[in-house]
Design a protein around this motif. Structure first.
Motif, mmCIF file in Angstrom:
data_model
loop_
_atom_site.group_PDB
_atom_site.id
_atom_site.type_symbol
_atom_site.label_atom_id
_atom_site.label_comp_id
_atom_site.label_asym_id
_atom_site.label_seq_id
_atom_site.Cartn_x
_atom_site.Cartn_y
_atom_site.Cartn_z
ATOM 1 N N THR A 56 -7.059 -6.523 0.740
ATOM 2 C CA THR A 56 -5.753 -6.125 0.240
ATOM 3 C C THR A 56 -4.674 -6.254 1.311
ATOM 4 N N ARG B 98 -6.599 -14.746 -1.633
ATOM 5 C CA ARG B 98 -5.705 -13.608 -1.785
ATOM 6 C C ARG B 98 -4.267 -14.089 -1.736
ATOM 7 N N TYR C 265 -3.124 -9.470 -4.613
ATOM 8 C CA TYR C 265 -4.475 -9.522 -5.172
ATOM 9 C C TYR C 265 -5.443 -10.098 -4.145
ATOM 10 N N ALA D 193 -6.419 -5.429 -6.731
ATOM 11 C CA ALA D 193 -4.971 -5.646 -6.674
ATOM 12 C C ALA D 193 -4.313 -4.335 -6.269
#
Length: 1003
Positions: free
Chosen positions: A42, A461, A470, A557
């Motif tokens: 993340t 990502r 995400y 996410a």
């Protein structure tokens, strides 16, 4: 259940275990950007070097705004303390709070992961209750034999580790199963450019236990991609019993006690009549009545006693050619009212036994990332590759109980009278009665392990709409191990013992397989002089294999949901799929119980899979108002659906409140779970053997409940077991093994008062933790099952532990069923204390870190109706532990001093609570007891100096660990596992004083 030990520590931690305000602020200042707390998946995709902080959250925020306790360890600080691997750092006192860890000293014990594996567990719990991550993703289990369930710390890429972040709080709602006691995230370097060479060595003063490391790493970083790769070779050499004074002669370590007058420790030890010194028991380390060698077992007969014996009737004999009456050629050393310790128990070859297992590791690690503009949203593709080969080995000592069948021509005429065991009492006599048994020192035994571990990660990502990010990744890990050990083949022993006379020689009755007849019974054979040809026929190597696979697909996410007056409400959602399988295949001879006097095992095979969904939200309620510089709530929930046991949910609620700029309060409350490990579900039926000295009915103390219970089974007050104790273990899947559940809470206060100018900066944190595990999956130690049964006034009528024990009506041999079950409760409560002080002193900068852990409770119970048994403060389970680090840096020089502390322990109170009579309670009075069952406060001191040349891009560190050459404390035999005369506990330093040097050069 609780497990003993750990390695000492003296690392300089950035910690404030509850808050880490100072550490996080310093990190942010050094990097000119805020530190974040998101997992790797993340992190902001545009910044390839985003700092990962394990703060129990998937929402991006500053580390010091976390409601959970976090500890941060920089790799540079660990090197100053003299640690040679990430495993040593993680097993140290400041990380584990004094809890015992499985390290290289456990090579001779049955441990999860097999010999040579190193694991870590937080808060006194088993390693399967702590989750280890590498860059925010699970490290899969690795090891050998059937009990593989935790990450082997040997597989970590030591050379490229940047920092370690330890979350000491339950976090299953964030990270899933296993995060019961906490989470450890190992973070690698990201932006290495050029080539870096590192080398280190650690040399012990007394020999053995040396450590050598070499690594090369290099990387390239540009605007749109990065690449990094490293190779690390590390080796830890063996340390043996013979290389330390305190391991060369493990004794009973008892004292005399009469009429309230006690002698010195050791004064109560049995004195060997042959040497005039206390008896040594190095073969098994059990102490009094330990495994005997150079001894012959027969039916009772009249003869001449050896020095130190009493009477004229014996059933144990030692060769003595000077004896011409009674049993000619033999002197009596046991039987009747004789003390069994008259027998021989020492063999110089036992000094070769491994104390610290030698281990070699080859580690390859690579990672990279690349922008993918075609996918939009600042998308980045990334990958990681890890390969590790671990080679480890151990040396032991093997006793051979050689059984000669009644009437065998191999038995000399003057011993033909004897019937040692009835028909069927031995595996070696082809169903016939045993005439005599030779207790023979067969020399050293050898075992080795080789484990290849591979881990591959690939993912994408990027940014989505509405300012959300995400991350989608796929991970696959495989561990492929082989384990080899040597031993005697039961079938060939039996074949070779069945002989026919051929003049003055003997031949096998069955000549298949090139059978070599067993040697005739002589004093030389009893003394361990065994024919090479016969050994070549009956002795063999046995190899098994272990495979563990784990595949993970995850997607998450995170971003802003909506705005409140005092900040943005943030959230995170995600899903994860995991599939795991294990396949342990012991050698055919181990499966068929064809290895004499050795554990038999069937294959361990099984698989499981899980699908999790999770969500998290963070709400800023107040900020920069009166009595609320910050007030933030955080909540998370996770739903897990396992194929093995079904679905379950966990949650966690946390809060951070800073009423002023120098006071912060934070806390968490939630639940966690741990799905049963594959080996706990599927481990094949394993039969092991414990020494006969563990029979609780061996001459029990008169007048005790134990003595009465033994008598009720028809055993005499002077009974001594002659058969090994059989312990049977199997998986719990068929019996409905369920997941563990736990409740976790923590709260703390952080003080950062503004000191007058020139007085520096200070941060103080106090952390309360409370963990309660229900339905805990574990096994009870076989010795504990026996003790709890035979000390139970209800005994065979009360059920409980006695249901797990049977005693053979003919041979009196014990069998204990010790399989994985859902035990009732484990409870751990206590406090962490941390102080960090920095100041400019003279021309340099001073930094002091002080950390301590105090346990108020470490308790457990097996059955729901049982009382909680308090283990806190027992030998190997200290109430207190701590570490002090002092750094002083001036220009390119850094001076370091470290002190590690393990608090005093005592098992007297524990055994007094378990006492069932006044007589047994008096036995554990610390003022008069003959047993040493406590240890003093234990301190280790270390120092080093480092010089860094920023122009030449090199640095060197020189130091000494264990400055005072402190040895472990001594305890008596019989009440805790020992190494030599010391507790088997990783918090004590077995290596002694050692000198270390580290060198680094960047090109």
């Amino acid at each position: 259940m609780f497990k003993p030990t750990l390695k000492p520590i003296a690392l300089a931690v950035f910690s404030l275990t509850l808050a880490n305000h100072a550490a996080a602020q310093q990190t942010a200042a050094d990097n000119n950007k805020p530190a974040t707390s998101a997992e790797t998946q993340t992190t902001t995709p545009q910044k390839l070097d985003t700092v990962v902080v394990t703060s129990g959250s998937r929402i991006k925020r500053d580390a010091f705004s976390s409601p959970a306790p976090i500890q941060i360890i920089k790799n540079e600080d660990a090197a100053l303390a003299g640690f040679t691997s990430t495993a040593q750092v993680l097993q140290s006192t400041s990380v584990t709070g004094g809890a015992g860890q499985i390290n290289n000293a456990f090579g001779g014990y049955v441990t999860d992961g097999g010999p040579g594996a190193n694991t870590v567990g937080l808060r006194g719990f088993a390693p399967t209750r702590s989750l280890v991550l590498l860059n925010g993703r699970r490290m899969s289990p690795s090891g050998t034999r059937g009990s593989v369930g935790a990450a082997d710390l040997n597989t970590l890429p030591n050379s490229i580790v940047d920092s370690i972040e330890v979350l000491k709080d339950g976090a299953s709602s964030i990270y899933g199963s296993d995060a019961v006691a906490g989470v450890i995230n190992i973070i690698t370097k990201k932006n290495l450019t050029g080539i870096r060479l590192d080398g280190s060595l650690s040399q012990t003063e007394h020999g053995g236990g040396n450590a050598y490391n070499f690594s090369i790493a290099g990387g390239v970083v540009n605007d749109h991609s990065r690449f990094l790769a490293s190779y690390n070779f590390s080796e830890n050499t063996a340390m043996t019993l013979g290389q330390r004074e305190w391991t060369r002669c493990n004794t009973d370590y008892l004292r005399t006690s009469a009429n309230g007058v006690v002698g010195a420790w050791g004064s109560g030890d049995f004195v060997d009549p042959l040497t005039g010194k206390p008896k040594c028991y190095p073969i098994t380390g059990t102490g009094s009545n330990g495994v005997t060698i150079n001894t012959l077992g027969t039916a009772s007969a009249t003869g001449v006693g050896a020095a130190g014996s009493v009477g004229t009737s014996f059933n144990r004999w030692r060769p003595n050619s000077a004896v011409t009456t009674g049993l000619a050629g033999w002197e009596g050393v046991g039987g009747g009212s004789n003390n069994l310790n008259v027998r021989d128990t020492f063999d110089p070859r036992a000094m070769n036994n491994t104390v610290m297992s030698p281990v070699r590791n080859h580690n390859l690690y690579a990672q990279g990332a690349m922008d993918v503009p075609a996918l939009g949203g600042d998308t980045e593709a990334y990958w990681e590759l890890l390969f590790n080969r671990r080679e480890s080995s151990q040396v032991g000592f093997r006793q051979l109980s050689l059984d000669y069948a009644k009437g065998s021509p191999l038995i000399p005429a003057n011993l033909q009278f004897s019937t040692f065991l009835p028909a069927g009492g031995s595996l070696m006599t082809n169903g016939l009665a045993t005439g005599v048994r030779g207790f023979i020192g067969a020399g050293n035994s050898y075992s080795s392990q080789e484990v290849d571990f591979t881990r591959v990660v690939a993912g994408v990502r990027g940014a989505m709409m509405f300012n959300w990010d995400y991350d989608v990744s796929v991970q696959h890990a495989e561990s492929k191990g082989s384990y080899t050990f040597d031993g005697f083949r039961t079938d060939r022993l039996s074949q070779s013992m069945n002989v026919v006379a051929n003049g003055n020689s003997f031949a096998c009755a069955n000549t298949a397989n090139g059978c070599v007849a067993a040697p005739a019974l002589t004093s030389a054979v009893i003394g361990g002089q065994l024919p090479a040809a016969w050994l070549g026929f009956v002795y063999d190597n046995f190899t098994g294999s272990t495979k563990y696979k784990e595949s993970i697909v995850s997607a998450s996410a995170t971003g802003k949901i909506f705005k409140l007056p005092y900040g943005d409400v943030k959230g995170a959602v995600g899903a994860e799929f995991r599939k795991m399988s294990i396949d342990d295949t012991p050698s055919v001879d181990q499966q068929t119980a064809n290895i004499y006097n050795f554990t038999s095992s069937t294959p361990t095979r099984g698989s499981d899979q899980a699908f999790d969904v999770f969500g998290e939200i963070e709400v800023p309620l107040l900020k920069n108002v009166t009595l609320a510089k910050d007030l933030t709530l955080n909540g998370s929930v996770r739903r897990a659906d396992y194929k093995s046991y079904g679905a379950d949910s966990t949650y966690k609620i946390g809060a951070l409140w800073a009423p002023t700029s120098w006071v912060s309060l934070r806390g968490t409350n939630g639940t966690s779970y741990r799905a049963p490990a594959l080996f706990e579900q599927f481990v094949g039926a394993t039969t092991g053997f414990l020494n006969q000295s563990g029979d609780p009915c061996n001459t029990p103390t008169a007048g005790t409940t134990r003595a009465a219970n033994c008598a009720s089974e028809g055993l005499s007050p002077t009974f001594n077991q002659t058969q090994s104790i059989t312990s049977i273990t199997k998986g719990g899947r068929e019996s409905g093994l369920a997941a563990e559940t736990s409740k976790n809470s923590s709260w703390g206060i952080i003080l950062q008062p503004a000191l007058p100018t020139g007085f520096g900066d200070v941060s103080i944190a106090v952390d309360r933790f409370d963990v309660k595990v229900d339905n805990g999956v574990s096994r009870i130690a076989t010795g504990s099952i026996l003790a709890l049964c035979y000390d139970d006034p209800a005994f065979r009528t009360g059920g409980g532990y006695c249901n797990l024990i049977t005693r053979n009506a003919t041979t009196n041999a014990l069998t204990v069923n010790n399989s994985y079950i859902n035990l009732s409760t484990d409870v751990v409560r206590g406090y962490d204390y941390n102080i960090r002080y920095t100041n400019d002193v003279g021309v340099g900068k001073l930094r002091v870190n002080l950390s301590a852990t105090e346990y108020h409770s470490q308790a457990s119970k097996v059955f729901p109706t049982d009382p909680l048994i308090q283990n806190n403060g027992r030998v190997g389970i200290p109430r207190w532990s701590g570490a002090l680090d002092v750094n002083y840096t001036v220009k390119g020089w850094t001076a370091y001093y470290g002190m590690e502390w393990v608090g005093a322990t005592s098992s007297y109170e524990y055994y007094q609570r378990q006492a069932t009579s006044a007589a047994s309670a008096a036995l554990y009075n610390p003022d008069t007891s003959i047993y040493q069952m406590r240890t003093p406060d234990y301190f280790l001191h270390s120092a080093s100096v480092k010089y860094s040349d920023s122009v030449g891009k090199w640095s060197a560190t020189f130091g000494v660990r264990n400055l005072a050459d402190k040895t472990p404390p001594m305890i008596s035999q019989g009440y805790a596992n020992r190494v030599g005369n010391a507790p088997l506990y990783s918090g004590y330093d077995y290596l002694g004083r050692r000198f270390f040097m580290n060198f680094s050069k960047t090109f």
